[in-house]
Design a protein around this motif. Structure first.
Motif, mmCIF file in Angstrom:
data_model
loop_
_atom_site.group_PDB
_atom_site.id
_atom_site.type_symbol
_atom_site.label_atom_id
_atom_site.label_comp_id
_atom_site.label_asym_id
_atom_site.label_seq_id
_atom_site.Cartn_x
_atom_site.Cartn_y
_atom_site.Cartn_z
ATOM 1 N N GLU A 56 2.155 -2.592 -2.951
ATOM 2 C CA GLU A 56 1.225 -1.476 -2.765
ATOM 3 C C GLU A 56 -0.088 -1.940 -2.148
ATOM 4 O O GLU A 56 -0.695 -1.232 -1.345
ATOM 5 C CB GLU A 56 0.970 -0.785 -4.114
ATOM 6 N N PHE B 237 0.795 -2.731 1.635
ATOM 7 C CA PHE B 237 1.015 -1.502 2.409
ATOM 8 C C PHE B 237 0.042 -0.395 1.981
ATOM 9 O O PHE B 237 0.387 0.794 1.999
ATOM 10 C CB PHE B 237 2.462 -1.024 2.233
ATOM 11 N N PRO C 44 -2.500 1.189 3.344
ATOM 12 C CA PRO C 44 -2.708 2.364 4.197
ATOM 13 C C PRO C 44 -1.542 3.355 4.112
ATOM 14 O O PRO C 44 -1.758 4.567 4.060
ATOM 15 C CB PRO C 44 -2.832 1.760 5.595
ATOM 16 N N ASP C 45 -0.327 2.849 4.090
ATOM 17 C CA ASP C 45 0.839 3.728 3.992
ATOM 18 C C ASP C 45 0.919 4.393 2.621
ATOM 19 O O ASP C 45 1.255 5.587 2.504
ATOM 20 C CB ASP C 45 2.128 2.932 4.259
ATOM 21 N N VAL C 46 0.611 3.639 1.581
ATOM 22 C CA VAL C 46 0.640 4.190 0.219
ATOM 23 C C VAL C 46 -0.395 5.305 0.086
ATOM 24 O O VAL C 46 -0.109 6.398 -0.446
ATOM 25 C CB VAL C 46 0.378 3.077 -0.817
ATOM 26 N N ARG D 85 -1.749 7.114 2.462
ATOM 27 C CA ARG D 85 -1.383 8.257 3.310
ATOM 28 C C ARG D 85 -0.304 9.100 2.630
ATOM 29 O O ARG D 85 -0.387 10.337 2.568
ATOM 30 C CB ARG D 85 -0.892 7.755 4.669
ATOM 31 N N THR D 86 0.721 8.418 2.102
ATOM 32 C CA THR D 86 1.806 9.141 1.427
ATOM 33 C C THR D 86 1.284 9.878 0.193
ATOM 34 O O THR D 86 1.640 11.040 -0.054
ATOM 35 C CB THR D 86 2.905 8.144 1.019
ATOM 36 N N ALA E 145 8.736 5.204 0.524
ATOM 37 C CA ALA E 145 7.997 4.746 1.703
ATOM 38 C C ALA E 145 7.920 3.221 1.735
ATOM 39 O O ALA E 145 8.089 2.587 2.797
ATOM 40 C CB ALA E 145 6.590 5.340 1.709
ATOM 41 N N LYS F 283 11.205 1.679 2.881
ATOM 42 C CA LYS F 283 11.366 1.716 4.343
ATOM 43 C C LYS F 283 10.516 0.642 5.013
ATOM 44 O O LYS F 283 10.930 0.008 5.977
ATOM 45 C CB LYS F 283 10.992 3.096 4.866
ATOM 46 N N CYS F 284 9.314 0.455 4.496
ATOM 47 C CA CYS F 284 8.409 -0.539 5.097
ATOM 48 C C CYS F 284 8.966 -1.952 4.991
ATOM 49 O O CYS F 284 8.926 -2.722 5.962
ATOM 50 C CB CYS F 284 7.038 -0.464 4.430
ATOM 51 N N LYS G 187 7.142 -4.403 10.682
ATOM 52 C CA LYS G 187 6.125 -3.706 9.894
ATOM 53 C C LYS G 187 5.651 -4.583 8.739
ATOM 54 O O LYS G 187 4.443 -4.697 8.469
ATOM 55 C CB LYS G 187 6.728 -2.403 9.361
ATOM 56 N N GLU H 264 1.796 -5.961 8.212
ATOM 57 C CA GLU H 264 0.989 -5.531 7.076
ATOM 58 C C GLU H 264 0.591 -6.691 6.168
ATOM 59 O O GLU H 264 -0.486 -6.675 5.564
ATOM 60 C CB GLU H 264 1.733 -4.465 6.273
#
Length: 817
Positions: free
Chosen positions: A361, A364, A366-368, A370-371, A392, A395-396, A402, A406
């Motif tokens: 977490e 990642f 930024p992805d966490v 955003r989700t 998510a 997938k990352c 990716k 990251e």
């Protein structure tokens, strides 16, 4: 020059040069016409000049305008005349020259059956020894014409090849014989020799200190057995010249040689500090340039483990992407590179568990975030949001690109630290793949903002530095590294070995002799033996050390393997070992012993696959024309030209097609020559410009390796080498082959044949080679004058029979070096 291949007669021809270039050459080589291989067509001065009858006088120094060669034979003579001259006179000159060439061959053999002449108006084709001829108006040389069909039928590739094959068949020996077959063949050849009794005690030390990739004491080796710049000694002057001058010294102002001491390094540290202070958005690429085995990987690992100052160590995360495990096909190298980076990061930094959800977490984030925001705004429950975040993250982490990106974002963005990526063992790839990896590493650097260290082979850099994509780095600072010497590497490993024996080994050791007698000795004598062995091999002025250092070239791993084979080999006399460890005699290792080990390793007999030496008299029984001189002629041709400037930048490189063209004149078939070149590359006596494992083609370049140098200059004057290669050398004389086989038989309980037998073998082989030289000189008229390397080979073997020359190299004239 524009030529209409559909209509050769449409080109305007003003002079003899136009006739040669715009008519004859396209007619001979174009696929639409005679389709003769370009490598088979030679212009003036390829054949020697001749004196021919011209009318009432004599014409001296005459060269035909073109000659066509197949299977090592001239098969067609072509003469060009100006449009203002008569075609008949040129045709007559071509016939007279063909007569001069044919009469140099044995009676009844005439390789040139056809001659051709054209003045740009008429093409005249006829026999070399009669008035019969056929004229073809040049205006009729069009696709679909009868003139074209007749010319192809008479002079095309198929017709000329058939003529060459008929000639070749009259010379080729009907059979070849391998001496070892007279005493049992392959089962005899592959008889193994037990290691010396002493090896049991040495083996653990070898594992600890000499096996580079799996040494048990690898940290000690990296920290204490690394040969620093200030500890490196110089080669013998001649060997220094060969090993180093064959590669043009990198003169770029931006090239900085790596200089190390036991505890410090002055180049990489400032670069890492600058990078950490600025953390540029584009990352950084640092090239390290040096030869294979020069210590680029060892330098990187030593710096990471022991030379980093505390501030650098605390601000860097190191990873190693090992190209020893890269796929053979590099089409998707970026994905593999990213996957390897992730795995290496986890291996080198276990404190950052990449399987831990909390760690993921953070990586990642930024992805966490955003989700979480998206699904929270949509009114999802916290439990469902956690599920969405987990999906998510899954997938990352399944996307290696990716994931890599990251990880680096987290390190250099959130922590303001540096990710250092070493692309390890890239220099072992062929040159084209090295450039492909360079491009992929550039991509990785830009995507991840990492500090990348990329080792490149020095010759690859020299070849490509002015071409895209490497030209972008021509002014960038790059590091260069010089390999340590064989003698220095072994010395440092031995120092560790002796220290271990003194501090950790049992007080006494023992081993049994073949007769069952048990020898017990102080462990310290083991160290004394190893030190004595080292000092004896490398004592001043001893040419055997040349051999070892040249075989190793600049490859440290290869050097260590050879030394370990020597000290453990069953060819090492156990009586001398026993006397040394008991302190009753001073140890001396003979040249013959070292050569036996290098030739045979753990076997009783030599074979190209058994040791570190190669057979320079090798002849493939499948060659169209058997010769024990072909391999040596090629090798010596390149050794003698090792200082010449190459189109590639590095010295001594020659295009394969040019080497074949030279060898062709000596009567060797091009396909045989190409096979011999590939043999020399596989055996490590030549180095190809692509440095890969693929077979050579005629557009590749090759140069002589230092190993090729000593094979061509030292070994053939040594009777142990000559007698050692003889049993596996294919000969075309059954009687000689069987005699050599019987003399080569090593009786049970012994490791070698007696010296008098070796001299008999050498004498038989010498007389055979002299006879072969005379046969080839008769069959190929240019061989006698041009085969200077074959003459040198014979002289070397003659000197091997001289009892005065006991040590390696003592019979060589200085000028031959």
């Amino acid at each position: 020059m524009t030529v209409d291949l559909n209509d050769l007669g449409s080109t305007t021809l003003r002079n003899e040069s136009d006739v040669e270039q715009k008519l004859i050459y396209p007619l001979l080589t174009a696929q639409e016409w005679l389709a003769l291989p370009e490598r088979a067509v030679f212009s003036k001065k390829y054949l020697p000049p001749a004196t021919i009858d011209k009318g009432s006088g004599r014409k001296t120094g005459y060269f035909p305008d073109y000659s066509v060669w197949l299977n090592g034979f001239p098969v067609l003579i072509v003469e060009a005349k100006s449009p203002l001259e008569e075609v008949g006179e040129g045709f007559r000159e071509a016939q007279l020259y063909a007569h001069e060439v044919n009469k140099a061959y044995p009676t009844g053999i005439a390789p040139i059956q056809t001659v051709m002449c054209t003045n740009g108006k008429v093409v005249r084709v006829g026999s070399w020894d009669s008035h019969d001829h056929r004229d073809y108006p040049v205006t009729e040389l069009q696709i679909g014409s009868s003139a074209r069909s007749e010319l192809i039928e008479r002079l095309g590739t198929e017709a000329m090849q058939q003529q060459a094959d008929r000639t070749s068949a009259r010379f080729r020996p009907t059979q070849t014989f391998r001496p070892i077959n007279a005493i049992g063949g392959d089962p005899t050849l592959n008889r193994r020799l037990d290691l010396n009794s002493f090896a049991t005690d040495i083996a653990p030390l070898i594992r600890m200190f000499f096996v580079s990739d799996s040494a048990e004491k690898i940290d000690d080796i990296i920290r204490r057995a690394y040969v620093s710049t200030n500890e490196t000694t110089k080669y013998d002057t001649i060997l220094e010249s060969f090993l180093r001058d064959n590669i043009k010294k990198i003169q770029d102002p931006a090239a900085k040689p790596i200089s190390t001491t036991a505890n410090r390094e002055e180049l990489l540290t400032p670069e890492l500090r600058r990078f950490q202070q600025n953390l540029p958005a584009t990352g950084h690429m640092q090239l390290i340039i040096g030869s294979v085995g020069s210590g680029k990987s060892l330098f990187c690992r030593r710096y990471q483990r022991f030379l980093q100052p505390e501030d650098v160590k605390n601000s860097t995360y190191w990873t190693f992407v090992d190209f020893n495990t890269a796929p053979e096909n590099l089409n998707d190298i970026e994905t593999w590179m990213c996957r390897s980076f992730v795995q290496s990061f986890q291996d080198n930094h276990p404190e950052m568990d990449l399987d831990d959800p909390e760690t993921l977490e953070r990586i990642f984030a930024p992805d966490v975030n955003r989700t979480t925001k998206l699904y929270r705004r949509a009114g999802e429950s916290e439990e469902k949001i956690r599920i969405r975040v987990a999906e998510a993250l899954s997938k990352c982490i399944d996307d290696p690109q990716k994931f890599s990106q990251e990880i680096c974002r987290y390190i250099n963005g959130d922590q303001s630290k540096v990710v250092v990526v070493v692309f390890d063992n890239v220099d072992k790839l062929d040159s084209g793949d090295q450039i492909r990896v360079f491009q992929a590493a550039q991509w990785f650097r830009a995507k991840t903002r990492s500090f990348c260290l990329l080792p490149l082979r020095d010759e690859t850099y020299e070849r490509y530095k002015n071409r895209p994509p490497l030209d972008a780095f021509i002014n960038a600072i790059h590091f260069t590294i010089e390999p340590p010497r064989f003698i220095d590497v072994v010395r440092k490993r031995l120092e560790l070995c002796l220290e271990y024996i003194a501090n950790s080994a049992p007080k006494t050791l023992s081993y049994s002799l073949p007769d069952g007698k048990k020898i017990t000795y102080p462990a310290t004598r083991l160290g004394e033996f190893l030190k004595t062995l080292y000092l004896d091999i490398f004592r001043s002025g001893r040419r055997i050390s040349w051999l070892l250092e040249a075989l190793a070239g600049r490859d440290v791993r290869h050097a260590l393997e050879m030394f370990t084979r020597i000290i453990m080999s069953g060819h090492l006399d156990e009586r001398h070992i026993t006397g040394t460890v008991l302190g009753t005699e001073k140890f001396r290792i003979r040249d013959s012993t070292i050569i036996n080990v290098l030739m045979k390793s753990d076997y009783v007999y030599f074979d190209n696959s058994h040791g570190f030496l190669s057979n320079v008299l090798y002849a493939n029984p499948k060659w169209s024309r058997h010769s024990n001189f072909l391999v040596f002629e090629i090798l010596d041709y390149l050794v003698k030209r090792r200082k010449e400037v190459s189109p590639l930048g590095a010295q001594g490189y020659f295009r394969v097609s040019d080497v074949i063209s030279y060898i062709n004149r000596l009567g060797f078939a091009p396909d045989d020559a190409l096979d011999a070149l590939n043999y020399l590359v596989v055996q490590g006596l030549l180095t190809p410009d692509h440095f890969g494992k693929k077979a050579l083609n005629e557009e590749d370049f090759v140069r002589a390796h230092a190993s090729g140098f000593v094979h061509s200059r030292l070994l053939l004057e040594n009777i142990h080498y000559v007698a050692g290669i003889a049993p596996v050398t294919y000969l075309n004389d059954r009687n000689v082959s069987e005699k050599i086989g019987r003399l080569s038989l090593v009786n049970a309980g012994f490791s070698d044949t007696q010296f008098p037998r070796k001299k008999e073998i050498g004498s038989l082989l010498l007389e055979y080679l002299k006879s072969e030289f005379n046969r080839q000189a008769e069959e190929a008229p240019l061989f006698a004058n041009l085969a200077t390397s074959s003459r040198f080979l014979i002289r070397m073997i003659e000197s091997s029979l001289d009892v005065r020359f006991r040590e390696l190299g003592t019979g060589i004239e200085g000028g031959l070096l």
